[in-house]
Design a protein around this motif. Structure first.
Motif, PDB file in Angstrom:
ATOM      1  N   SER A 139       0.843  -1.186   0.000  1.00 23.62           N
ATOM      2  CA  SER A 139       0.000   0.000   0.000  1.00 23.62           C
ATOM      3  C   SER A 139       0.884   1.243   0.000  1.00 23.62           C
ATOM      4  O   SER A 139       1.723   1.411   0.878  1.00 23.62           O
TER       5      SER A 139
ATOM      6  N   MET B 281      -6.906  12.570  -7.243  1.00 25.95           N
ATOM      7  CA  MET B 281      -7.833  11.699  -6.527  1.00 25.95           C
ATOM      8  C   MET B 281      -8.324  10.554  -7.414  1.00 25.95           C
ATOM      9  O   MET B 281      -8.667   9.483  -6.930  1.00 25.95           O
TER      10      MET B 281
ATOM     11  N   ASP C 134      -6.555   8.698  -9.132  1.00 27.36           N
ATOM     12  CA  ASP C 134      -5.570   7.611  -9.049  1.00 27.36           C
ATOM     13  C   ASP C 134      -5.851   6.692  -7.867  1.00 27.36           C
ATOM     14  O   ASP C 134      -5.238   5.630  -7.752  1.00 27.36           O
ATOM     15  N   ASN C 135      -6.729   7.093  -6.990  1.00 30.30           N
ATOM     16  CA  ASN C 135      -6.948   6.376  -5.734  1.00 30.30           C
ATOM     17  C   ASN C 135      -7.490   4.963  -5.963  1.00 30.30           C
ATOM     18  O   ASN C 135      -8.409   4.746  -6.747  1.00 30.30           O
ATOM     19  N   GLY C 136      -6.890   3.999  -5.256  1.00 36.21           N
ATOM     20  CA  GLY C 136      -7.386   2.637  -5.254  1.00 36.21           C
ATOM     21  C   GLY C 136      -6.904   1.746  -6.365  1.00 36.21           C
ATOM     22  O   GLY C 136      -7.216   0.554  -6.392  1.00 36.21           O
TER      23      GLY C 136
ATOM     24  N   ASN D  20      -3.009   4.741  -2.629  1.00 35.38           N
ATOM     25  CA  ASN D  20      -4.079   5.393  -1.868  1.00 35.38           C
ATOM     26  C   ASN D  20      -3.798   6.894  -1.842  1.00 35.38           C
ATOM     27  O   ASN D  20      -2.794   7.328  -1.287  1.00 35.38           O
ATOM     28  N   VAL D  21      -4.661   7.664  -2.464  1.00 36.12           N
ATOM     29  CA  VAL D  21      -4.464   9.110  -2.572  1.00 36.12           C
ATOM     30  C   VAL D  21      -5.385   9.813  -1.591  1.00 36.12           C
ATOM     31  O   VAL D  21      -6.573   9.510  -1.506  1.00 36.12           O
ATOM     32  N   GLN D  22      -4.817  10.750  -0.841  1.00 33.86           N
ATOM     33  CA  GLN D  22      -5.582  11.513   0.136  1.00 33.86           C
ATOM     34  C   GLN D  22      -5.505  12.996  -0.204  1.00 33.86           C
ATOM     35  O   GLN D  22      -4.505  13.459  -0.746  1.00 33.86           O
ATOM     36  N   SER D  23      -6.562  13.730   0.102  1.00 33.31           N
ATOM     37  CA  SER D  23      -6.496  15.180  -0.051  1.00 33.31           C
ATOM     38  C   SER D  23      -5.776  15.746   1.152  1.00 33.31           C
ATOM     39  O   SER D  23      -5.810  15.182   2.238  1.00 33.31           O
TER      40      SER D  23
ATOM     41  N   GLU E 156       0.869   5.357   0.025  1.00 35.43           N
ATOM     42  CA  GLU E 156       0.016   6.503   0.309  1.00 35.43           C
ATOM     43  C   GLU E 156       0.657   7.779  -0.223  1.00 35.43           C
ATOM     44  O   GLU E 156       1.859   7.983  -0.104  1.00 35.43           O
TER      45      GLU E 156
ATOM     46  N   TYR F  53      -0.322  12.201  -1.054  1.00 33.55           N
ATOM     47  CA  TYR F  53      -1.271  13.304  -0.975  1.00 33.55           C
ATOM     48  C   TYR F  53      -1.494  13.876  -2.362  1.00 33.55           C
ATOM     49  O   TYR F  53      -0.563  13.925  -3.178  1.00 33.55           O
ATOM     50  N   ARG F  54      -2.713  14.261  -2.620  1.00 34.12           N
ATOM     51  CA  ARG F  54      -3.062  14.858  -3.902  1.00 34.12           C
ATOM     52  C   ARG F  54      -2.115  16.016  -4.208  1.00 34.12           C
ATOM     53  O   ARG F  54      -1.805  16.818  -3.343  1.00 34.12           O
TER      54      ARG F  54
END
Length: 158
Positions: free
Chosen positions: A25, A89, A91-93, A118-121, A27, A29-30
């Protein structure tokens, strides 16, 4: 007699190791820079050419895979690493996996190592520019050359 060289054989083995069922996984950030490395690359003569696939994990199987479209936002360097100059966002998942192709025997080999993005704002500040990759260039006197560079700079202000 004219000397010549004939390549009698080459090495084209599958990616070694890493047959894990679930992906690592990753991670991010956007709007941040991210690099995914193509690991355990098999040896080959000539060198492999690289592409990346992305898909979804369904019942522990990577399915619905499509090639990653490189362009203004994603670039694959000669070593096979996938550079996201910034992530979004959308790209997430997704699950990402590196593939190679041998130009002599036209054999496709997929890495068994997969990564889930996993992309987070977030509210992170924009990154300063950094030179990430530049090929060596030899230029003869009075000739011109074109130099290609990858920068990790992305501004949320455009």
């Amino acid at each position: 007699m004219t000397p010549y060289l004939r390549i009698a054989a080459t090495v084209a083995n599958a990616f070694p190791g890493g047959d894990g069922t679930f992906p690592d996984s990753v991670e991010a950030y956007r709007s941040n820079y991210l690099k995914m490395d193509c690991i355990n690359v098999p040896k080959s003569v000539p060198a492999w050419t690289f592409n990346w696939q992305r898909g979804k994990m369904v019942s522990n199987t990577l399915s619905d895979t499509n090639p990653v479209n490189v362009g203004e936002r994603m670039i694959i360097d000669p070593n096979g690493s996938l550079h996201f100059l910034w992530v979004e966002m959308s790209d997430n998942g997704y699950i990402y996996v590196c593939e190679t192709k041998n130009e002599i025997i036209l054999m496709d080999v997929r890495n068994s190592h997969t990564m889930k993005l996993n992309v987070q704002s977030g509210t992170e500040r924009d990154r300063p520019p950094e030179l990430k990759y530049s090929s060596d260039v030899t230029v003869m006197a009075e000739d011109t050359a074109e130099l290609t560079c990858i920068f990790t700079y992305y501004s949320s202000r455009g």
